[in-house]
Write a protein that holds these residues in place. Structure first.
Motif, PDB file in Angstrom:
ATOM      1  N   UNK A   1       0.794  -1.225   0.000  1.00 17.95           N
ATOM      2  CA  UNK A   1       0.000   0.000   0.000  1.00 17.95           C
ATOM      3  C   UNK A   1       0.829   1.279   0.000  1.00 17.95           C
ATOM      4  N   UNK A   2       1.915   1.295  -0.762  1.00 20.99           N
ATOM      5  CA  UNK A   2       2.767   2.475  -0.801  1.00 20.99           C
ATOM      6  C   UNK A   2       2.025   3.698  -1.330  1.00 20.99           C
ATOM      7  N   UNK A   3       2.472   4.870  -0.880  1.00 20.59           N
ATOM      8  CA  UNK A   3       1.913   6.127  -1.395  1.00 20.59           C
ATOM      9  C   UNK A   3       2.607   6.548  -2.682  1.00 20.59           C
ATOM     10  N   UNK A   4       3.599   5.761  -3.123  1.00 17.30           N
ATOM     11  CA  UNK A   4       4.285   6.025  -4.390  1.00 17.30           C
ATOM     12  C   UNK A   4       4.556   4.682  -5.059  1.00 17.30           C
ATOM     13  N   UNK A   5       5.465   4.636  -6.015  1.00 17.84           N
ATOM     14  CA  UNK A   5       5.756   3.375  -6.713  1.00 17.84           C
ATOM     15  C   UNK A   5       6.338   2.358  -5.740  1.00 17.84           C
ATOM     16  N   UNK A   6       6.045   1.081  -5.999  1.00 15.48           N
ATOM     17  CA  UNK A   6       6.480   0.014  -5.097  1.00 15.48           C
ATOM     18  C   UNK A   6       6.881  -1.222  -5.910  1.00 15.48           C
ATOM     19  N   UNK A   7       8.092  -1.715  -5.659  1.00  7.62           N
ATOM     20  CA  UNK A   7       8.539  -2.967  -6.257  1.00  7.62           C
ATOM     21  C   UNK A   7       8.199  -4.097  -5.288  1.00  7.62           C
ATOM     22  N   UNK A   8       7.395  -5.052  -5.751  1.00  6.69           N
ATOM     23  CA  UNK A   8       6.803  -6.057  -4.868  1.00  6.69           C
ATOM     24  C   UNK A   8       7.523  -7.384  -5.011  1.00  6.69           C
ATOM     25  N   UNK A   9       8.250  -7.761  -3.954  1.00  5.69           N
ATOM     26  CA  UNK A   9       8.858  -9.076  -3.897  1.00  5.69           C
ATOM     27  C   UNK A   9       7.969  -9.980  -3.053  1.00  5.69           C
ATOM     28  N   UNK A  10       7.507 -11.088  -3.642  1.00  5.23           N
ATOM     29  CA  UNK A  10       6.683 -12.042  -2.920  1.00  5.23           C
ATOM     30  C   UNK A  10       7.603 -12.973  -2.139  1.00  5.23           C
ATOM     31  N   UNK A  11       7.457 -13.032  -0.797  1.00 11.06           N
ATOM     32  CA  UNK A  11       8.348 -13.898  -0.008  1.00 11.06           C
ATOM     33  C   UNK A  11       8.163 -15.370  -0.340  1.00 11.06           C
ATOM     34  N   UNK A  12       9.059 -16.176   0.224  1.00 12.97           N
ATOM     35  CA  UNK A  12       9.032 -17.613  -0.026  1.00 12.97           C
ATOM     36  C   UNK A  12       7.724 -18.233   0.457  1.00 12.97           C
ATOM     37  N   UNK A  13       7.499 -19.467   0.008  1.00 12.60           N
ATOM     38  CA  UNK A  13       6.264 -20.190   0.311  1.00 12.60           C
ATOM     39  C   UNK A  13       5.996 -20.234   1.805  1.00 12.60           C
ATOM     40  N   UNK A  14       4.692 -20.104   2.154  1.00  9.29           N
ATOM     41  CA  UNK A  14       4.277 -20.268   3.535  1.00  9.29           C
ATOM     42  C   UNK A  14       4.001 -18.988   4.286  1.00  9.29           C
ATOM     43  N   UNK A  15       4.254 -17.819   3.682  1.00 10.79           N
ATOM     44  CA  UNK A  15       4.075 -16.563   4.417  1.00 10.79           C
ATOM     45  C   UNK A  15       2.770 -15.863   4.074  1.00 10.79           C
ATOM     46  N   UNK A  16       2.426 -15.758   2.786  1.00 12.79           N
ATOM     47  CA  UNK A  16       1.249 -14.981   2.386  1.00 12.79           C
ATOM     48  C   UNK A  16       0.052 -15.909   2.169  1.00 12.79           C
ATOM     49  N   UNK A  17      -1.067 -15.569   2.810  1.00  9.99           N
ATOM     50  CA  UNK A  17      -2.335 -16.219   2.510  1.00  9.99           C
ATOM     51  C   UNK A  17      -3.037 -15.396   1.433  1.00  9.99           C
ATOM     52  N   UNK A  18      -3.686 -14.303   1.819  1.00 12.07           N
ATOM     53  CA  UNK A  18      -4.326 -13.411   0.842  1.00 12.07           C
ATOM     54  C   UNK A  18      -3.404 -12.238   0.537  1.00 12.07           C
ATOM     55  N   UNK A  19      -3.435 -11.788  -0.726  1.00  6.97           N
ATOM     56  CA  UNK A  19      -2.555 -10.714  -1.181  1.00  6.97           C
ATOM     57  C   UNK A  19      -3.399  -9.610  -1.799  1.00  6.97           C
ATOM     58  N   UNK A  20      -3.158  -8.359  -1.351  1.00  8.60           N
ATOM     59  CA  UNK A  20      -3.915  -7.217  -1.871  1.00  8.60           C
ATOM     60  C   UNK A  20      -2.965  -6.118  -2.312  1.00  8.60           C
ATOM     61  N   UNK A  21      -3.427  -5.308  -3.273  1.00 11.08           N
ATOM     62  CA  UNK A  21      -2.656  -4.174  -3.757  1.00 11.08           C
ATOM     63  C   UNK A  21      -3.511  -2.918  -3.662  1.00 11.08           C
ATOM     64  N   UNK A  22      -2.938  -1.905  -2.990  1.00 13.51           N
ATOM     65  CA  UNK A  22      -3.587  -0.594  -2.868  1.00 13.51           C
ATOM     66  C   UNK A  22      -2.508   0.485  -2.950  1.00 13.51           C
ATOM     67  N   UNK A  23      -1.820   0.542  -4.058  1.00 12.04           N
ATOM     68  CA  UNK A  23      -0.660   1.423  -4.205  1.00 12.04           C
ATOM     69  C   UNK A  23      -1.054   2.691  -4.949  1.00 12.04           C
ATOM     70  N   UNK A  24      -0.682   3.844  -4.379  1.00 10.17           N
ATOM     71  CA  UNK A  24      -1.012   5.120  -5.023  1.00 10.17           C
ATOM     72  C   UNK A  24      -0.196   5.326  -6.293  1.00 10.17           C
ATOM     73  N   UNK A  25       1.029   4.766  -6.321  1.00  8.82           N
ATOM     74  CA  UNK A  25       1.802   4.731  -7.557  1.00  8.82           C
ATOM     75  C   UNK A  25       1.503   3.422  -8.260  1.00  8.82           C
TER      76      UNK A  25
END
Length: 359
Positions: free
Chosen positions: A172-196
């Motif tokens: 949810x950055x207020x500017x541009x954001x480079x998104x690295x998805x961590x290794x397996x087992x960390x993220x369940x649901x993933x959302x994007x709300x980036x102003x950039x």
């Protein structure tokens, strides 16, 4: 509260089992040779009702409380370590948590820890955990706004693990954001709300994101990386959000449900060859300088469009491949059907249609 002095071999102990309340500032400038701060079972509570900055320190329990109304609580540049619990319980009217762009919160205990719902700048989880788990708040949302590598996972486990039941990670950055998805087992649901523009740095797989993927606001680019989901989960682009399908990739695959809001936009912008899949789009854009590449409209399938259809891609010797394809203008409101070389063209639903003037 100020803790200062050259302590050499001596330690400074924060009350074991007690709470130290701080309504102003917290400064720790003491120096040690072999001594240290002893923080076992201690809680520090920043409890002002006005503006406050959280001191850079390695806490055991960190609490932020107080009715702040219009005042801000600042998380400054540097790393705030938390060995046990973090309780951000302050309330605001128009004030907020103000995070400096280089702030890091590091959950660095060796025991079990829960990462609460909070909008972090950079989130780090470290420590030798052995059999203990790190739990991401059940049913809550953890926001990260760091420009790049916003999540750092260096914790080690023997039989412990990350527990992410019903949790959502929100970039949810207020500017541009480079998104690295961590290794397996960390993220369940993933959302994007980036102003950039939020741009992927690696692929989304069924292993590293086990739940839903949603583009809720702003712009999200797959940056040429594939997105694959689990059959029991959903991919969605909300009304007003913008999803860029870049390079040689296509729409996400594997999800049981795909929902594109009627005012959302999906932009296939190349510059490589791409296939536009059979989905019900809101607004559909095909753009980019394609040179000798092609854009294939799914063979034998129907592409539904509820909003606008924009074809601004340019070619030298490449072009559109439309074999056996159908485009269906299916919006419930007024739609303009632009000039394009269709294979099959259908207009469904109840909205009025305008054939482009002069096309």
């Amino acid at each position: 509260l100020i803790i200062s002095g050259a302590r050499t071999v001596n330690s400074v102990t924060l009350a074991n089992g007690g709470t130290i309340g701080i309504a102003g500032s917290f400064t720790t400038s003491a120096t040690f040779s072999s001594g240290s701060y002893i923080i076992t079972n201690n809680t520090i509570d920043f409890n002002s009702t006005g503006a406050q900055s959280i001191g850079i320190f390695n806490y055991y329990n960190l609490t932020i409380s107080g009715a702040r109304t219009t005042a801000n609580v600042t998380l400054p540049s540097g790393t705030i370590g938390i060995a046990n619990t973090f309780t951000p319980a302050a309330t605001f009217t128009s004030g907020t948590y103000s995070k400096v762009s280089t702030n890091i919160i590091d959950f660095n205990g060796t025991g079990a820890q829960t990462v609460p719902a909070f909008d972090y700048m950079y989130l780090k989880i470290s420590g030798t955990r052995t059999t203990n788990n790190v739990t991401l708040v059940n049913g809550g949302t953890i926001g990260v706004a760091g420009a790049t590598n916003a999540i750092s996972l260096t914790a080690t486990f023997t039989s412990g693990t990350y527990v992410n039941t019903n949790n959502t990670i929100n970039f949810n950055s207020s500017s541009a954001q480079n998104v690295t998805i961590p290794a397996a087992g960390f993220i369940n649901n993933l959302a994007f709300n980036c102003a950039g523009t939020a741009s992927l740095v690696n692929a989304i797989t069924t292993a590293n994101v086990t739940g839903n993927v949603s583009v809720q606001t702003g712009t999200f680019s797959n940056n040429g990386f594939a997105i694959a989901g689990n059959a029991s989960k959903a991919f969605s682009v909300s009304d007003g959000a913008y999803f860029i399908v870049n390079k040689a990739t296509s729409m996400p695959t594997g999800f049981g449900t795909n929902t594109l809001g009627t005012s959302s936009t999906v932009d296939f912008n190349g510059p490589n060859s791409q296939t536009v899949g059979a989905f019900n789009y809101g607004n559909l854009t095909i753009s980019g300088t394609r040179a000798n590449q092609t854009v294939t409209l799914v063979n034998g399938g129907t592409i539904g469009i509820a909003g606008t259809f924009s074809t601004t891609a340019s070619f030298t010797v490449g072009g559109y491949i439309i074999t056996n394809n159908t485009i269906d203008f299916n919006g419930s409101g007024l739609q303009t059907i632009p000039a394009f070389n269709y294979n099959n063209l259908t207009s469904s639903s109840t909205g009025a249609r305008i054939l482009v003037n002069g096309g």
